[in-house]
Design a protein around this motif. Structure first.
Motif, mmCIF file in Angstrom:
data_model
loop_
_atom_site.group_PDB
_atom_site.id
_atom_site.type_symbol
_atom_site.label_atom_id
_atom_site.label_comp_id
_atom_site.label_asym_id
_atom_site.label_seq_id
_atom_site.Cartn_x
_atom_site.Cartn_y
_atom_site.Cartn_z
ATOM 1 N N TYR A 42 20.030 15.852 1.931
ATOM 2 C CA TYR A 42 18.920 15.430 1.082
ATOM 3 C C TYR A 42 18.124 16.634 0.590
ATOM 4 O O TYR A 42 18.178 17.711 1.187
ATOM 5 N N ARG A 43 17.360 16.405 -0.484
ATOM 6 C CA ARG A 43 16.524 17.453 -1.053
ATOM 7 C C ARG A 43 15.232 16.845 -1.584
ATOM 8 O O ARG A 43 15.128 15.632 -1.718
ATOM 9 N N ASP A 44 14.254 17.697 -1.894
ATOM 10 C CA ASP A 44 13.017 17.248 -2.529
ATOM 11 C C ASP A 44 13.350 16.561 -3.845
ATOM 12 O O ASP A 44 14.335 16.900 -4.510
ATOM 13 N N ARG A 45 12.481 15.584 -4.244
ATOM 14 C CA ARG A 45 12.749 14.892 -5.509
ATOM 15 C C ARG A 45 11.475 14.287 -6.091
ATOM 16 O O ARG A 45 10.557 13.922 -5.369
ATOM 17 N N LEU A 46 11.490 14.186 -7.423
ATOM 18 C CA LEU A 46 10.352 13.599 -8.129
ATOM 19 C C LEU A 46 10.257 12.106 -7.848
ATOM 20 O O LEU A 46 9.176 11.590 -7.587
ATOM 21 N N ILE A 47 11.372 11.422 -7.946
ATOM 22 C CA ILE A 47 11.402 9.969 -7.711
ATOM 23 C C ILE A 47 12.725 9.600 -7.055
ATOM 24 O O ILE A 47 13.780 10.064 -7.477
ATOM 25 N N ASP A 48 12.618 8.776 -6.047
ATOM 26 C CA ASP A 48 13.789 8.211 -5.379
ATOM 27 C C ASP A 48 13.529 6.716 -5.246
ATOM 28 O O ASP A 48 12.497 6.314 -4.709
ATOM 29 N N ALA A 91 18.087 15.809 -12.012
ATOM 30 C CA ALA A 91 18.573 16.513 -10.818
ATOM 31 C C ALA A 91 19.076 15.517 -9.781
ATOM 32 O O ALA A 91 18.456 14.474 -9.557
ATOM 33 N N PRO A 92 20.174 15.835 -9.114
ATOM 34 C CA PRO A 92 20.688 14.936 -8.071
ATOM 35 C C PRO A 92 19.746 14.889 -6.867
ATOM 36 O O PRO A 92 18.953 15.799 -6.653
ATOM 37 N N HIS A 93 19.842 13.807 -6.104
ATOM 38 C CA HIS A 93 18.998 13.631 -4.911
ATOM 39 C C HIS A 93 19.550 14.345 -3.687
ATOM 40 O O HIS A 93 18.904 14.363 -2.644
ATOM 41 N N ARG A 94 20.744 14.852 -3.826
ATOM 42 C CA ARG A 94 21.376 15.530 -2.691
ATOM 43 C C ARG A 94 21.898 16.886 -3.138
ATOM 44 O O ARG A 94 22.244 17.094 -4.297
ATOM 45 N N ASN A 95 21.979 17.779 -2.169
ATOM 46 C CA ASN A 95 22.575 19.088 -2.409
ATOM 47 C C ASN A 95 24.092 18.941 -2.470
ATOM 48 O O ASN A 95 24.637 17.881 -2.138
ATOM 49 N N ALA A 96 24.777 20.012 -2.848
ATOM 50 C CA ALA A 96 26.239 19.980 -2.966
ATOM 51 C C ALA A 96 26.919 19.599 -1.648
ATOM 52 O O ALA A 96 27.974 18.964 -1.660
ATOM 53 N N ASP A 97 26.287 19.937 -0.512
ATOM 54 C CA ASP A 97 26.882 19.606 0.790
ATOM 55 C C ASP A 97 26.563 18.183 1.250
ATOM 56 O O ASP A 97 26.924 17.769 2.341
ATOM 57 N N GLY A 98 25.836 17.409 0.417
ATOM 58 C CA GLY A 98 25.505 16.029 0.748
ATOM 59 C C GLY A 98 24.163 15.859 1.428
ATOM 60 O O GLY A 98 23.721 14.731 1.652
ATOM 61 N N LYS A 127 0.852 -1.181 0.000
ATOM 62 C CA LYS A 127 0.000 0.000 0.000
ATOM 63 C C LYS A 127 0.892 1.236 0.000
ATOM 64 O O LYS A 127 2.027 1.206 0.486
ATOM 65 N N VAL A 128 0.356 2.329 -0.485
ATOM 66 C CA VAL A 128 1.059 3.608 -0.472
ATOM 67 C C VAL A 128 0.992 4.189 0.938
ATOM 68 O O VAL A 128 -0.054 4.129 1.596
ATOM 69 N N VAL A 129 2.117 4.719 1.412
ATOM 70 C CA VAL A 129 2.152 5.394 2.707
ATOM 71 C C VAL A 129 2.635 6.830 2.505
ATOM 72 O O VAL A 129 3.426 7.112 1.608
ATOM 73 N N GLU A 130 2.131 7.717 3.344
ATOM 74 C CA GLU A 130 2.563 9.116 3.312
ATOM 75 C C GLU A 130 3.444 9.353 4.519
ATOM 76 O O GLU A 130 3.157 8.855 5.613
ATOM 77 N N SER A 131 4.515 10.128 4.328
ATOM 78 C CA SER A 131 5.445 10.355 5.430
ATOM 79 C C SER A 131 6.087 11.728 5.326
ATOM 80 O O SER A 131 6.157 12.327 4.248
ATOM 81 N N GLU A 132 6.576 12.168 6.458
ATOM 82 C CA GLU A 132 7.372 13.395 6.523
ATOM 83 C C GLU A 132 8.713 13.130 5.845
ATOM 84 O O GLU A 132 9.205 11.994 5.845
ATOM 85 N N PRO A 133 9.339 14.173 5.308
ATOM 86 C CA PRO A 133 10.699 13.994 4.790
ATOM 87 C C PRO A 133 11.618 13.477 5.898
ATOM 88 O O PRO A 133 11.446 13.824 7.071
ATOM 89 N N TRP A 134 12.570 12.653 5.529
ATOM 90 C CA TRP A 134 13.506 12.064 6.485
ATOM 91 C C TRP A 134 14.888 12.630 6.197
ATOM 92 O O TRP A 134 15.380 12.538 5.076
ATOM 93 N N GLY A 135 15.505 13.223 7.186
ATOM 94 C CA GLY A 135 16.871 13.699 7.036
ATOM 95 C C GLY A 135 16.993 15.117 6.502
ATOM 96 O O GLY A 135 18.102 15.610 6.309
ATOM 97 N N PHE A 136 15.853 15.789 6.253
ATOM 98 C CA PHE A 136 15.891 17.184 5.816
ATOM 99 C C PHE A 136 14.526 17.807 6.039
ATOM 100 O O PHE A 136 13.539 17.110 6.246
ATOM 101 N N ASP A 137 14.494 19.136 6.015
ATOM 102 C CA ASP A 137 13.248 19.867 6.219
ATOM 103 C C ASP A 137 12.627 20.223 4.878
ATOM 104 O O ASP A 137 13.318 20.697 3.974
ATOM 105 N N SER A 138 11.317 19.974 4.778
ATOM 106 C CA SER A 138 10.563 20.341 3.584
ATOM 107 C C SER A 138 9.095 20.377 3.974
ATOM 108 O O SER A 138 8.656 19.632 4.855
ATOM 109 N N THR A 139 8.344 21.203 3.297
ATOM 110 C CA THR A 139 6.895 21.225 3.507
ATOM 111 C C THR A 139 6.202 20.175 2.643
ATOM 112 O O THR A 139 4.998 19.970 2.779
ATOM 113 N N ASN A 140 6.938 19.523 1.766
ATOM 114 C CA ASN A 140 6.383 18.532 0.849
ATOM 115 C C ASN A 140 6.462 17.132 1.453
ATOM 116 O O ASN A 140 7.553 16.608 1.662
ATOM 117 N N LEU A 141 5.293 16.534 1.729
ATOM 118 C CA LEU A 141 5.247 15.171 2.253
ATOM 119 C C LEU A 141 5.568 14.165 1.147
ATOM 120 O O LEU A 141 5.300 14.410 -0.029
#
Length: 136
Positions: free
Chosen positions: A90-96, A81-88, A36-50
């Motif tokens: 995490y960032r928002d992403r379309l697919i991981d 686009a990479p899944h991580r910022n230049a400092d390593g 089943k699909v689950v919804e979650s808070e971002p893990w390891g970084f701050d974002s308003t996008n669940l």
């Protein structure tokens, strides 16, 4: 070998992103089982996008690094686009897409660690995985 993967998305039309990614994995590897699909808070970084996440299991005779590279290719089809910022961080992403586990196998290379090193830290990994294992 049975591969257990997790697909996550927190940008755009998340349900459509998941559907398209699941279809791409099916085209590449064939038959699969899905949680089943689950919804979650971002893990390891701050974002308003669940995030929306789903676990999949498929069987393949391909070696783990070949599967990893195929899954990374699918990710790049969605966004280069990479899944991580230049400092390593995490960032928002379309697919991981992450390999969570491989039946009866451990892998510990610089490029791939299986079981996933954060498998038990992330409820959006472990709960869908338990659901799939209950189907086996």
């Amino acid at each position: 070998m049975k591969y257990y993967i997790n697909i996550g998305t927190n940008l755009g039309n998340r349900r459509l992103n998941l559907s398209r990614a699941v279809a791409a994995v099916e085209r590449r590897f064939g038959y699969f089982e899905i949680s089943k699909v689950v919804e979650s808070e971002p893990w390891g970084f701050d974002s308003t996008n669940l995030f929306l996440n789903v676990a999949m299991m498929f069987e393949s005779d391909y070696e783990p690094l070949d599967v990893l590279h195929a899954l990374q290719s699918i990710e790049r089809e969605f966004s280069p686009a990479p899944h991580r910022n230049a400092d390593g961080s995490y960032r928002d992403r379309l697919i991981d897409i992450d390999i969570m586990a491989i039946e009866n196998m451990t892998v510990d290379t610089e490029e791939l660690q299986v079981p996933h090193p954060h498998l038990f830290d992330r409820p959006f990994f472990i709960n869908p995985l338990k659901e799939l294992l209950g189907k086996s």
